[in-house]
Design a protein around this motif. Structure first.
Motif, PDB file in Angstrom:
ATOM      1  N   ILE A  18      -1.938  -4.438   8.860  1.00 33.01           N
ATOM      2  CA  ILE A  18      -3.093  -5.306   8.479  1.00 33.01           C
ATOM      3  C   ILE A  18      -2.896  -6.632   8.544  1.00 33.01           C
ATOM      4  O   ILE A  18      -3.582  -7.346   9.042  1.00 33.01           O
ATOM      5  N   ALA A  19      -1.518  -7.016   8.294  1.00 30.17           N
ATOM      6  CA  ALA A  19      -1.325  -8.570   8.607  1.00 30.17           C
ATOM      7  C   ALA A  19      -1.340  -8.844  10.145  1.00 30.17           C
ATOM      8  O   ALA A  19      -2.210  -9.990  10.392  1.00 30.17           O
ATOM      9  N   ASP A  20      -1.108  -8.152  10.989  1.00 27.89           N
ATOM     10  CA  ASP A  20      -1.331  -8.134  12.473  1.00 27.89           C
ATOM     11  C   ASP A  20      -2.655  -8.349  12.719  1.00 27.89           C
ATOM     12  O   ASP A  20      -3.405  -9.290  13.315  1.00 27.89           O
ATOM     13  N   ARG A  21      -3.546  -7.391  12.017  1.00 28.80           N
ATOM     14  CA  ARG A  21      -4.959  -7.647  12.619  1.00 28.80           C
ATOM     15  C   ARG A  21      -5.791  -8.754  11.683  1.00 28.80           C
ATOM     16  O   ARG A  21      -6.651  -9.479  12.433  1.00 28.80           O
ATOM     17  N   ARG A  46      -9.769  -5.028   3.132  1.00 31.62           N
ATOM     18  CA  ARG A  46     -11.115  -5.886   3.174  1.00 31.62           C
ATOM     19  C   ARG A  46     -10.872  -7.133   2.317  1.00 31.62           C
ATOM     20  O   ARG A  46     -11.419  -8.259   2.552  1.00 31.62           O
ATOM     21  N   LEU A  47     -10.087  -7.043   1.236  1.00 31.34           N
ATOM     22  CA  LEU A  47      -9.712  -8.227   0.397  1.00 31.34           C
ATOM     23  C   LEU A  47      -9.084  -9.356   1.249  1.00 31.34           C
ATOM     24  O   LEU A  47      -9.477 -10.598   0.988  1.00 31.34           O
ATOM     25  N   TYR A  61      -7.791   4.555   1.774  1.00 28.35           N
ATOM     26  CA  TYR A  61      -7.374   3.735   0.659  1.00 28.35           C
ATOM     27  C   TYR A  61      -6.927   2.373   1.292  1.00 28.35           C
ATOM     28  O   TYR A  61      -7.269   1.124   0.751  1.00 28.35           O
ATOM     29  N   ALA A  62      -6.061   2.587   2.205  1.00 32.58           N
ATOM     30  CA  ALA A  62      -5.816   0.996   2.934  1.00 32.58           C
ATOM     31  C   ALA A  62      -6.813   0.513   3.491  1.00 32.58           C
ATOM     32  O   ALA A  62      -6.463  -1.010   3.307  1.00 32.58           O
ATOM     33  N   VAL A  92       0.850  -1.067   0.111  1.00 31.67           N
ATOM     34  CA  VAL A  92       0.196   0.060   0.087  1.00 31.67           C
ATOM     35  C   VAL A  92       0.911   1.038  -0.008  1.00 31.67           C
ATOM     36  O   VAL A  92       1.728   1.487   0.764  1.00 31.67           O
ATOM     37  N   THR A  93       0.864   2.159  -0.963  1.00 37.50           N
ATOM     38  CA  THR A  93       1.375   3.410  -1.030  1.00 37.50           C
ATOM     39  C   THR A  93       0.366   4.430  -1.785  1.00 37.50           C
ATOM     40  O   THR A  93      -0.620   3.877  -2.275  1.00 37.50           O
ATOM     41  N   PRO A  94       0.772   5.649  -1.431  1.00 38.19           N
ATOM     42  CA  PRO A  94      -0.532   6.490  -1.926  1.00 38.19           C
ATOM     43  C   PRO A  94      -0.767   6.468  -3.423  1.00 38.19           C
ATOM     44  O   PRO A  94       0.136   6.469  -4.197  1.00 38.19           O
ATOM     45  N   ASP A  95      -2.070   6.304  -3.899  1.00 38.46           N
ATOM     46  CA  ASP A  95      -2.630   6.224  -4.731  1.00 38.46           C
ATOM     47  C   ASP A  95      -4.187   6.404  -4.654  1.00 38.46           C
ATOM     48  O   ASP A  95      -4.871   6.058  -3.629  1.00 38.46           O
ATOM     49  N   HIS A  96      -4.798   7.027  -5.778  1.00 40.05           N
ATOM     50  CA  HIS A  96      -6.275   7.153  -5.917  1.00 40.05           C
ATOM     51  C   HIS A  96      -6.845   7.902  -4.439  1.00 40.05           C
ATOM     52  O   HIS A  96      -8.077   7.193  -3.967  1.00 40.05           O
TER      53      HIS A  96
END
Length: 464
Positions: free
Chosen positions: A233-236, A210-211, A204-205, A190-194
């Motif tokens: 995210i991996a930890d959660r 959610r996927l 965005y993250a 995840v890097t800045p985009d959209h």
């Protein structure tokens, strides 16, 4: 085509009649739904009507009789403001979903055990998707690849026993798939985009998360952990009870895949259980492609494919057009088409993979320009600037050698002459624009094709 039976007998509104929108209309109609189609572009409405779909301005319909609004992913759902069709649907208490969601519901209804691999990430998702599909095909599997890459998901063959769906998902598509439940979910980075479409980086993250958070029972989440958002995210996801395989090209991981020199190693409980390398595979050059290979390996292994067979199949991967695509050579000069690099983070992957670079950059710049690429300037012999960003990029380059080429044809001609005159054995003319294409080209594919055509027209070029 997948006939969407889960809305049989219902009225379904479809807004956005590009390729995926028309595929959605066809799939719903084939499944027995009444489709009401519309678009802000009159030409798109006319095309849908000519294809036999009922068209009607959604501002004039009775929303109380509509079961769902299926929105094309390019249409704003939340930011900078919801599209008018979304506002009308919400006022009528009608759910707003996308074609990925329709696929997920159809799979659950008719073939819930069929393997479904979903891939997302700011960068690398198309290569990873194509690499997984390549390995599956080479190892004898019935594989269907689509989504954000190539074929609209509802134009694929339907889920079934022994058939694997490999689906690239953009953040826009995930946002419209509330029950996304892949059997293998992959989040690369995840890097800045959209950010205009999601409000901010945190938003965005959260959509990307959610996927992997939605991986179905018995499934696996594969997460690249080389950025702070994905680490969290991996930890959660792990705390939620789902199996997580971590991927890193920067640091060792106890359970997952990481780098040991040029080797990729798989570890379980801290012990190395398998080792392989893709360092000699031209289509998988660079550290970012090592991460893509890790994800592909772990995904295919999760489906029960033997490690040695996975690695053997990877070595014949031809790569993707416009993604560090080796186009041709003239003597010692290699020409590489990386038109897909529409931001600095993506261009960094190519710049870090070569030395003695004759770099073609520019277009419609994104936030931050090429300032993040400054550490890679020593790898660049000369830069050839094109498009609207030329002045801004020139200011960042400062005294570093650069030329205001203006257009791609002039840049290719200049770079080819300079690279040939360098006399080195590893010169690379690299189109990696770090910009969107919209100032001079309709999309990155057309920009990349133009580069390829210009290179192949050069005297003495040998196509690769």
């Amino acid at each position: 085509m997948i006939a969407v039976s889960t809305f049989k007998g219902a009225n379904v509104a479809v807004f956005g009649l590009g390729g995926s929108g028309l595929a959605t209309c066809a799939a719903l109609k084939a499944g027995g739904a009444r489709v009401i189609a519309w678009d802000d572009n009159p030409a798109s409405v006319e095309k849908a009507s000519a294809a036999g779909f009922e068209t009607q301005d959604l501002r004039a319909i009775d929303w109380s009789s509509v079961a769902a609004l299926v929105l094309a992913p390019g249409v704003p759902l939340t930011h900078p403001a919801p599209h008018w069709s979304v506002s009308l649907a919400r006022m009528g208490k009608v759910e707003v979903i996308g074609d990925i969601e329709l696929f997920c519901r159809e799979r659950r209804a008719n073939a819930p055990a069929s393997p479904f691999i979903a891939i997302t990430g700011t960068n690398g998702k198309s290569t990873t998707t194509a690499l997984i599909a390549h390995v599956l095909a080479k190892t004898g599997h019935d594989v269907q690849m689509g989504g954000n890459i190539g074929t609209a998901i509802l134009s694929l063959e339907a889920p079934g026993t022994g058939r694997v769906h490999v689906v690239e998902c953009s953040s826009f598509q995930i946002d419209l798939a509330p029950s996304l439940d892949a059997s293998v979910g992959i989040l690369l980075n995840v890097t800045p985009d959209h950010l205009d479409r999601h409000g901010d980086l945190a938003g965005y993250a959260a959509v990307k998360e959610r996927l992997v958070a939605g991986v179905g029972p018995g499934g696996t989440a594969l997460i690249g952990v080389d950025d702070n958002h994905c680490q969290a995210i991996a930890d959660r996801v792990e705390r939620s009870g789902k199996p997580v395989v971590r991927l890193s090209i920067r640091n060792p991981v106890a359970d997952g895949l990481s780098l040991d020199g040029t080797d990729i190693i798989r570890t379980k409980a801290g012990a190395v259980t398998y080792r392989f390398s893709v360092a000699g595979v031209g289509s998988l050059r660079g550290g970012h492609n090592a991460q893509n290979a890790m994800a592909a390996f772990a995904a295919c292994e999760a489906l029960g494919i033997a490690p040695d067979k996975i690695v053997a199949a990877m070595k014949s991967f031809p790569g993707l057009a416009h993604r560090m695509e080796q186009v041709g050579r003239i003597g010692h000069v290699l020409f590489v088409n990386d038109s897909k690099a529409t931001n600095a983070d993506s261009a960094e992957k190519a710049l870090s993979s070569f030395g003695n670079i004759y770099w073609i950059a520019g277009g419609k710049q994104k936030e931050g320009g090429i300032e993040p690429l400054r550490p890679f300037f020593p790898r660049i012999a000369r830069t050839y600037l094109i498009g609207a960003s030329s002045d801004a990029f020139a200011a960042t380059l400062g005294d570093h050698p650069h030329v205001m080429a203006g257009t791609l044809d002039k840049a290719v001609a200049m770079a080819a002459i300079d690279a040939a005159a360098s006399g080195t054995t590893d010169a690379v003319v690299l189109l990696s624009p770090a910009c969107a294409s919209y100032d001079q080209f309709p999309n990155f594919e057309i920009r990349g094709k133009a580069f390829r055509d210009l290179v192949l027209a050069l005297p003495g070029v040998k196509a690769i």
